[in-house]
Structures are given as structure tokens and as C-alpha cells.
Design a protein around this motif. Structure first.
Motif, PDB file in Angstrom:
ATOM      1  N   ASP A   1      21.329 -15.786-113.985  1.00 11.97           N
ATOM      2  CA  ASP A   1      21.529 -16.164-112.692  1.00 11.97           C
ATOM      3  C   ASP A   1      19.856 -16.580-111.986  1.00 11.97           C
ATOM      4  N   GLY A   2      18.864 -15.997-112.787  1.00 13.70           N
ATOM      5  CA  GLY A   2      17.609 -16.514-112.479  1.00 13.70           C
ATOM      6  C   GLY A   2      17.389 -16.096-111.000  1.00 13.70           C
ATOM      7  N   GLU A   3      17.965 -15.145-110.210  1.00 16.05           N
ATOM      8  CA  GLU A   3      17.861 -14.877-109.024  1.00 16.05           C
ATOM      9  C   GLU A   3      16.407 -14.564-108.539  1.00 16.05           C
ATOM     10  N   THR A   4      15.872 -14.536-107.386  1.00 19.59           N
ATOM     11  CA  THR A   4      14.315 -14.093-106.961  1.00 19.59           C
ATOM     12  C   THR A   4      14.714 -12.917-106.077  1.00 19.59           C
ATOM     13  N   PHE A   5      14.117 -11.964-106.228  1.00 19.23           N
ATOM     14  CA  PHE A   5      14.331 -10.689-105.321  1.00 19.23           C
ATOM     15  C   PHE A   5      12.932 -10.309-105.004  1.00 19.23           C
ATOM     16  N   VAL A   6      12.889  -9.390-103.641  1.00 15.46           N
ATOM     17  CA  VAL A   6      11.521  -8.984-103.328  1.00 15.46           C
ATOM     18  C   VAL A   6      11.568  -7.734-104.086  1.00 15.46           C
ATOM     19  N   ALA A   7      10.282  -7.235-104.733  1.00 16.06           N
ATOM     20  CA  ALA A   7      10.177  -6.045-105.357  1.00 16.06           C
ATOM     21  C   ALA A   7       9.572  -5.203-104.410  1.00 16.06           C
ATOM     22  N   MET A   8      10.549  -4.322-103.823  1.00 17.17           N
ATOM     23  CA  MET A   8      10.320  -3.275-102.938  1.00 17.17           C
ATOM     24  C   MET A   8       9.440  -1.981-103.614  1.00 17.17           C
ATOM     25  N   PRO A   9       8.054  -1.972-103.403  1.00 19.37           N
ATOM     26  CA  PRO A   9       7.494  -0.833-103.862  1.00 19.37           C
ATOM     27  C   PRO A   9       7.928   0.623-103.562  1.00 19.37           C
ATOM     28  N   ALA A  10       8.128   1.563-104.407  1.00 15.31           N
ATOM     29  CA  ALA A  10       8.600   2.833-104.122  1.00 15.31           C
ATOM     30  C   ALA A  10       7.704   3.354-102.882  1.00 15.31           C
ATOM     31  N   LEU A  11       8.336   4.174-102.105  1.00 16.22           N
ATOM     32  CA  LEU A  11       7.668   4.819-101.034  1.00 16.22           C
ATOM     33  C   LEU A  11       7.516   6.380-101.341  1.00 16.22           C
ATOM     34  N   ARG A  12       6.472   6.539-102.026  1.00 16.57           N
ATOM     35  CA  ARG A  12       6.576   7.816-102.357  1.00 16.57           C
ATOM     36  C   ARG A  12       5.946   8.768-101.521  1.00 16.57           C
ATOM     37  N   LEU A  13       6.262  10.176-101.239  1.00 13.08           N
ATOM     38  CA  LEU A  13       5.845  10.934 -99.969  1.00 13.08           C
ATOM     39  C   LEU A  13       5.333  12.134-100.718  1.00 13.08           C
ATOM     40  N   ASP A  14       4.138  12.747-100.085  1.00 15.88           N
ATOM     41  CA  ASP A  14       3.555  13.927-100.245  1.00 15.88           C
ATOM     42  C   ASP A  14       4.540  15.130 -99.769  1.00 15.88           C
ATOM     43  N   ALA A  15       5.070  14.869 -98.834  1.00 12.52           N
ATOM     44  CA  ALA A  15       6.124  15.717 -97.984  1.00 12.52           C
ATOM     45  C   ALA A  15       7.170  14.878 -96.904  1.00 12.52           C
ATOM     46  N   ALA A  16       8.042  15.552 -96.701  1.00  9.66           N
ATOM     47  CA  ALA A  16       9.053  15.005 -95.985  1.00  9.66           C
ATOM     48  C   ALA A  16       9.437  16.088 -94.970  1.00  9.66           C
ATOM     49  N   LEU A  17       9.753  15.614 -93.583  1.00  7.98           N
ATOM     50  CA  LEU A  17      10.385  16.435 -92.445  1.00  7.98           C
ATOM     51  C   LEU A  17      11.411  16.023 -92.111  1.00  7.98           C
ATOM     52  N   VAL A  18      12.751  16.714 -92.147  1.00  3.70           N
ATOM     53  CA  VAL A  18      13.930  16.379 -91.542  1.00  3.70           C
ATOM     54  C   VAL A  18      14.534  17.391 -90.691  1.00  3.70           C
ATOM     55  N   HIS A  19      15.709  16.970 -89.924  1.00  2.00           N
ATOM     56  CA  HIS A  19      16.493  17.868 -89.354  1.00  2.00           C
ATOM     57  C   HIS A  19      17.932  17.756 -89.519  1.00  2.00           C
ATOM     58  N   VAL A  20      18.574  18.971 -89.645  1.00  2.00           N
ATOM     59  CA  VAL A  20      20.212  18.609 -89.783  1.00  2.00           C
ATOM     60  C   VAL A  20      20.756  19.730 -88.936  1.00  2.00           C
TER      61      VAL A  20
END
Length: 282
Positions: A144-163
Motif C-alpha cells: 500500500d505504501g501509505e504514509t502515517f504519522v509516527a506518534m512517539p510514545a508518551l512515557r510517563l514517570d507517574a500517572a494519577l487517575v480517579h475511578v
């Protein structure tokens, strides 16, 4: 299996200035605001913040804690552009990396899978490539030869979430209309900390909702904080909706005045100040 219960202040004691910090939720929905408020009480700053931004970003930006922000947007939902974020951005208080919402998700997914990047169709033909000069493209090695954006990894030292619910082992459950991407934030981070409306026994998690609601698995969680109303003033449906009146006050009040009245003490002081504010209006 370890009991991972802790407090918001103990979570913050494990963080440090200069970290890359991911904050879950979406806009002004199910943000880990109790953890953010604890962070604001600390002296931690110089942060790279990765967020589908809401008042978490607005408050940290207004307080001068952000060195770099990676975001697809920063909104209060019913207030389209977060005003304290906007004011900080207008005075060039931090570096901004803008990406498409889908690119952001694939950046988290790449980090969760410990990949350097993932190809994504979102981006080409938009200004995201112009405002993100560090972004690169890749060409499919197949016919197909399609071109994509190479999205770099969003590596995190820490994450905060609420559930909504969690057990002491670190299993986290959402009960609302959308899981957002809290599971990816946790998997993308070296350490993940989860606040919840209520800690319950593990067996109780599947009595209130099906197993598919167990969004976050214990192996990616390092600490669990019971924080009733911990997403205030953002929504945490179905437990409670957004405190729209208080959010409007936040959006229309100068940061020094807001912080002085509502963020000067601990979480109990915050809840008391909010109750007093509502009583004044009634």
C-alpha cells in the motif's frame, strides 16, 4: 497480594520535580482532583504534564508548576477553553506540544506496550504537523505504501487517575458512561496512583457492575487512595455531576483569590470551604 491503600499526601511524597506526569480523566470529567490538590500543596514543579486537559492543567499552570504540556485540548466542557490555562499560555509560562486526540491515545498505547512509536492516520493534512515540528512520518513497508504519522510514545514517570470503586489490591472500576483512557495512563507509567470514590472488597466489584467495568488491573497500580468526592468539581457520573456553579466561579475568579480561599489547607479544609461557598449562595 499487597494492600496498596495510601493517602493523597503519601502519593505526592513519591513524586518529584522534573517528572513527566500523566493525569487521567477528560476535560472536566472524572479528574483526580483530590490528588491534584495534594500536588498543589507540595512544592513539586517543573513538570511535564500529559493530559486530556481540564482544571487539572489549569490549576497546575496557574500555580507555575508546569514546564511542558502535552495535550490535545484543555477545556472545562461547559466553558470551552480553560481560562487559567489560557492566561498561563498567553504569558508563555510553559512549552506546549499540541497533538490530535487520536494521536494522543496512540502515544499512550505505544508507551503502554513499550514501543517507541505507533503509526496513526490522524495528523496528515492538518496543522498538527506544522505546530509539532518534531513529529515524523513513516511509510508502510507493504504494497500500500501509505504514509502515517509516527506518534512517539508518551512515557510517563507517574500517572494519577480517579475511578468510582477500587479494592485494596489496586483493581479499579468505572461505572460511568465512558472509561476515557485511564487504563492507558496507568499502563504507560512507571508508577500509577489511583484515587476512588469508595474502596470495597474485591468480591463487591462485580456485584454493582459487570467484569468489563474493571478498567484498571492491580498489576499496574502502585497506590490506592479512598477520596470521596475526589473528582470535585469535575463530574464523576453516576455518583455525581459536575458542580457547574462552582466551576463557573473557578473560571471567573483570579487564581490568587481562588487558591487563597479554597486551596490553603488540606482536603477537609477544601470540602469545608466549598460547603461554605454554596451556603453563601443559597
Amino acid at each position: 497480594m499487597a494492600d496498596k491503600t495510601t493517602t493523597a499526601d503519601e502519593v505526592v511524597s513519591r513524586l518529584a520535580s522534573g517528572m513527566t506526569l500523566g493525569i487521567g480523566g477528560w476535560g472536566s470529567r472524572r479528574k483526580p482532583m483530590a490528588l491534584v490538590r495534594a500536588l498543589l500543596r507540595s512544592g513539586i514543579g517543573d513538570l511535564t504534564v500529559v493530559s486530556y486537559g481540564g482544571p487539572d492543567v489549569g490549576m497546575l499552570a496557574a500555580a507555575g508548576r508546569i514546564r511542558k504540556l502535552v495535550a490535545a485540548f484543555v477545556t472545562l466542557d461547559s466553558v470551552p477553553l480553560e481560562p487559567h490555562y489560557r492566561a498561563a499560555r498567553e504569558r508563555a509560562a510553559f512549552e506546549l506540544v499540541e497533538v490530535d486526540e487520536a494521536m494522543f491515545m496512540w502515544g499512550l498505547r505505544a508507551a503502554a506496550n513499550r514501543l517507541p512509536f505507533l503509526p496513526v492516520r490522524a495528523g496528515p493534512g492538518s496543522d498538527v504537523m506544522r505546530v509539532g515540528p518534531g513529529l515524523r512520518t513513516v511509510t508502510s513497508p507493504y504494497d500500500d505504501g501509505e504514509t502515517f504519522v509516527a506518534m512517539p510514545a508518551l512515557r510517563l514517570d507517574a500517572a494519577l487517575v480517579h475511578v468510582h470503586r477500587a479494592d485494596r489490591l489496586g483493581n479499579g472500576q468505572y461505572l460511568g458512561p465512558d472509561p476515557y483512557f485511564d487504563d492507558l495512563f496507568c499502563a504507560a507509567a512507571d508508577a500509577a496512583y489511583m484515587s476512588c470514590e469508595r474502596i470495597v472488597d474485591t468480591a463487591e466489584l462485580t456485584k454493582e457492575a459487570p467484569p468489563q467495568s474493571l478498567l484498571i488491573k492491580r498489576h499496574v497500580v502502585d497506590g490506592v487512595v479512598e477520596a470521596p468526592n475526589g473528582a470535585h468539581f469535575t463530574s464523576c457520573a453516576p455518583d455525581y455531576g459536575r458542580d457547574e456553579a462552582f466551576q463557573r466561579a473557578y473560571a471567573s475568579t483570579s487564581w490568587p483569590e481562588f487558591a487563597g480561599r479554597f486551596l490553603g489547607g488540606d482536603e477537609r479544609d477544601y470540602r469545608s470551604a466549598v460547603r461554605a461557598w454554596h451556603e453563601e449562595r443559597s
